[in-house]
Design a protein around this motif. Structure first.
Motif, PDB file in Angstrom:
ATOM      1  N   VAL A   1       0.847  -1.184   0.000  1.00 53.60           N
ATOM      2  CA  VAL A   1       0.000   0.000   0.000  1.00 53.60           C
ATOM      3  C   VAL A   1       0.883   1.234   0.000  1.00 53.60           C
ATOM      4  CG1 VAL A   1      -1.817   1.277   1.163  1.00 53.60           C
ATOM      5  CG2 VAL A   1      -1.826  -1.213   1.230  1.00 53.60           C
ATOM      6  N   GLU A   2       0.801   2.027  -1.077  1.00 54.24           N
ATOM      7  CA  GLU A   2       1.571   3.254  -1.175  1.00 54.24           C
ATOM      8  C   GLU A   2       0.815   4.414  -0.542  1.00 54.24           C
ATOM      9  OE1 GLU A   2       2.179   1.112  -5.245  1.00 54.24           O
ATOM     10  OE2 GLU A   2       0.530   1.498  -3.856  1.00 54.24           O
ATOM     11  N   SER A   3       1.567   5.389  -0.075  1.00 47.17           N
ATOM     12  CA  SER A   3       0.983   6.606   0.458  1.00 47.17           C
ATOM     13  C   SER A   3       2.003   7.732   0.323  1.00 47.17           C
ATOM     14  CB  SER A   3       0.556   6.442   1.918  1.00 47.17           C
ATOM     15  OG  SER A   3       1.671   6.157   2.749  1.00 47.17           O
ATOM     16  N   GLY A   4       1.549   8.958   0.510  1.00 44.47           N
ATOM     17  CA  GLY A   4       2.440  10.104   0.504  1.00 44.47           C
ATOM     18  C   GLY A   4       2.406  10.933  -0.758  1.00 44.47           C
ATOM     19  N   GLY A   5       1.661  10.501  -1.755  1.00 46.27           N
ATOM     20  CA  GLY A   5       1.562  11.281  -2.974  1.00 46.27           C
ATOM     21  C   GLY A   5       0.740  12.535  -2.761  1.00 46.27           C
ATOM     22  N   GLY A   6       0.786  13.402  -3.749  1.00 45.96           N
ATOM     23  CA  GLY A   6       0.036  14.643  -3.660  1.00 45.96           C
ATOM     24  C   GLY A   6       0.496  15.648  -4.682  1.00 45.96           C
ATOM     25  N   LEU A   7       0.091  16.882  -4.476  1.00 45.48           N
ATOM     26  CA  LEU A   7       0.433  17.989  -5.357  1.00 45.48           C
ATOM     27  C   LEU A   7       1.533  18.825  -4.723  1.00 45.48           C
ATOM     28  CD1 LEU A   7      -0.146  19.771  -7.857  1.00 45.48           C
ATOM     29  CD2 LEU A   7      -1.879  20.939  -6.469  1.00 45.48           C
ATOM     30  N   VAL A   8       2.569  19.099  -5.495  1.00 43.70           N
ATOM     31  CA  VAL A   8       3.686  19.886  -4.999  1.00 43.70           C
ATOM     32  C   VAL A   8       4.190  20.792  -6.115  1.00 43.70           C
ATOM     33  CG1 VAL A   8       5.412  18.140  -5.608  1.00 43.70           C
ATOM     34  CG2 VAL A   8       5.898  19.771  -3.767  1.00 43.70           C
ATOM     35  N   GLN A   9       4.716  21.937  -5.755  1.00 45.87           N
ATOM     36  CA  GLN A   9       5.285  22.845  -6.739  1.00 45.87           C
ATOM     37  C   GLN A   9       6.678  22.396  -7.151  1.00 45.87           C
ATOM     38  OE1 GLN A   9       5.161  26.789  -5.019  1.00 45.87           O
ATOM     39  NE2 GLN A   9       3.076  27.131  -5.728  1.00 45.87           N
ATOM     40  N   ALA A  10       7.077  22.793  -8.342  1.00 42.01           N
ATOM     41  CA  ALA A  10       8.413  22.471  -8.817  1.00 42.01           C
ATOM     42  C   ALA A  10       9.462  22.929  -7.814  1.00 42.01           C
ATOM     43  CB  ALA A  10       8.664  23.116 -10.174  1.00 42.01           C
ATOM     44  N   GLY A  11      10.438  22.065  -7.572  1.00 42.75           N
ATOM     45  CA  GLY A  11      11.463  22.348  -6.590  1.00 42.75           C
ATOM     46  C   GLY A  11      11.151  21.819  -5.208  1.00 42.75           C
ATOM     47  N   GLY A  12       9.931  21.375  -5.013  1.00 38.21           N
ATOM     48  CA  GLY A  12       9.521  20.868  -3.723  1.00 38.21           C
ATOM     49  C   GLY A  12       9.883  19.412  -3.518  1.00 38.21           C
ATOM     50  N   SER A  13       9.414  18.870  -2.400  1.00 34.56           N
ATOM     51  CA  SER A  13       9.757  17.506  -2.016  1.00 34.56           C
ATOM     52  C   SER A  13       8.528  16.739  -1.568  1.00 34.56           C
ATOM     53  CB  SER A  13      10.772  17.507  -0.869  1.00 34.56           C
ATOM     54  OG  SER A  13      11.978  18.141  -1.235  1.00 34.56           O
ATOM     55  N   LEU A  14       8.587  15.434  -1.746  1.00 34.70           N
ATOM     56  CA  LEU A  14       7.596  14.513  -1.229  1.00 34.70           C
ATOM     57  C   LEU A  14       8.308  13.262  -0.761  1.00 34.70           C
ATOM     58  CD1 LEU A  14       4.671  14.626  -3.839  1.00 34.70           C
ATOM     59  CD2 LEU A  14       4.570  15.431  -1.475  1.00 34.70           C
ATOM     60  N   ARG A  15       7.719  12.585   0.202  1.00 36.07           N
ATOM     61  CA  ARG A  15       8.234  11.311   0.662  1.00 36.07           C
ATOM     62  C   ARG A  15       7.142  10.265   0.538  1.00 36.07           C
ATOM     63  NH1 ARG A  15      10.021   9.157   6.657  1.00 36.07           N
ATOM     64  NH2 ARG A  15      11.696   7.763   5.984  1.00 36.07           N
ATOM     65  N   LEU A  16       7.360   9.309  -0.340  1.00 34.87           N
ATOM     66  CA  LEU A  16       6.419   8.224  -0.525  1.00 34.87           C
ATOM     67  C   LEU A  16       6.758   7.068   0.401  1.00 34.87           C
ATOM     68  CD1 LEU A  16       6.168   8.096  -4.425  1.00 34.87           C
ATOM     69  CD2 LEU A  16       4.911   9.552  -2.807  1.00 34.87           C
ATOM     70  N   SER A  17       5.726   6.391   0.861  1.00 35.52           N
ATOM     71  CA  SER A  17       5.897   5.215   1.693  1.00 35.52           C
ATOM     72  C   SER A  17       5.160   4.046   1.070  1.00 35.52           C
ATOM     73  CB  SER A  17       5.359   5.455   3.105  1.00 35.52           C
ATOM     74  OG  SER A  17       6.047   6.492   3.759  1.00 35.52           O
ATOM     75  N   CYS A  18       5.679   2.871   1.277  1.00 32.19           N
ATOM     76  CA  CYS A  18       5.038   1.647   0.814  1.00 32.19           C
ATOM     77  C   CYS A  18       5.070   0.658   1.955  1.00 32.19           C
ATOM     78  CB  CYS A  18       5.755   1.089  -0.415  1.00 32.19           C
ATOM     79  SG  CYS A  18       5.102  -0.493  -1.000  1.00 32.19           S
ATOM     80  N   ALA A  19       3.907   0.392   2.523  1.00 31.08           N
ATOM     81  CA  ALA A  19       3.790  -0.528   3.644  1.00 31.08           C
ATOM     82  C   ALA A  19       3.441  -1.917   3.135  1.00 31.08           C
ATOM     83  CB  ALA A  19       2.730  -0.044   4.625  1.00 31.08           C
ATOM     84  N   ALA A  20       4.169  -2.902   3.598  1.00 28.00           N
ATOM     85  CA  ALA A  20       3.976  -4.278   3.167  1.00 28.00           C
ATOM     86  C   ALA A  20       3.415  -5.119   4.296  1.00 28.00           C
ATOM     87  CB  ALA A  20       5.292  -4.878   2.688  1.00 28.00           C
ATOM     88  N   SER A  21       2.505  -5.993   3.950  1.00 27.01           N
ATOM     89  CA  SER A  21       1.957  -6.930   4.927  1.00 27.01           C
ATOM     90  C   SER A  21       2.866  -8.142   5.055  1.00 27.01           C
ATOM     91  CB  SER A  21       0.555  -7.365   4.510  1.00 27.01           C
ATOM     92  OG  SER A  21       0.587  -8.091   3.294  1.00 27.01           O
ATOM     93  N   GLY A  22       2.613  -8.938   6.062  1.00 30.55           N
ATOM     94  CA  GLY A  22       3.382 -10.145   6.254  1.00 30.55           C
ATOM     95  C   GLY A  22       4.585  -9.947   7.158  1.00 30.55           C
ATOM     96  N   ARG A  23       5.267 -11.039   7.399  1.00 27.61           N
ATOM     97  CA  ARG A  23       6.418 -11.035   8.291  1.00 27.61           C
ATOM     98  C   ARG A  23       7.724 -11.359   7.595  1.00 27.61           C
ATOM     99  NH1 ARG A  23       4.262 -15.072  12.849  1.00 27.61           N
ATOM    100  NH2 ARG A  23       3.580 -16.148  10.938  1.00 27.61           N
ATOM    101  N   THR A  24       7.704 -11.326   6.259  1.00 25.25           N
ATOM    102  CA  THR A  24       8.891 -11.652   5.481  1.00 25.25           C
ATOM    103  C   THR A  24       9.389 -10.480   4.657  1.00 25.25           C
ATOM    104  OG1 THR A  24       7.547 -12.551   3.660  1.00 25.25           O
ATOM    105  CG2 THR A  24       8.289 -14.088   5.360  1.00 25.25           C
TER     106      THR A  24
END
Length: 124
Positions: free
Chosen positions: A5-28
């Protein structure tokens, strides 16, 4: 199987920053090589970044080298994509992907599990 499951996307102006996350299920999670890919409207899905199961090896597309950083926290079952100095060409849907026991790869076909994607839009 693993669910991503990805998260952290959005709208940002040029030169800006974003941090995307990807959460994984399971124990491996620590056994998965992880990658980030993106797909812009009218274009093919392209490789962005990848990280080995140990986190010891990372790979980047030439278009994002020096601007994006991929990392992982196996204790949190999460992979991250820190995106700095964003420009409109980075606008796309970003997907994370996993390959159990596989090496980090730039080829989308090597990954067996995919998230639903998160939209990143960079305005000019």
């Amino acid at each position: 199987q693993v669910q991503l499951v990805e998260s952290g996307g959005g709208l940002v102006q040029a030169g800006g920053s974003l941090r995307l996350s990807c959460a994984a299920s399971g124990r491996t999670f620590s056994s998965y090589a992880m990658g980030w890919f993106r797909q812009a409207p009218g274009k093919e899905r392209e490789f962005v970044a990848a990280i080995s199961w140990s986190g010891g090896s990372t790979y980047y597309a030439d278009s994002v080298k020096g601007r994006f950083i991929i990392s992982r926290d196996n204790a949190k079952n999460t992979v991250y994509l820190q995106m700095d100095s964003l420009n409109p060409k980075d606008t796309a849907v970003y997907y994370c992907a996993a390959d159990l026991y596989g090496p980090a790869s730039t080829a989308a076909t090597r990954y067996k599990h995919w998230g639903q994607g998160t939209q990143v839009t960079v305005s000019s």
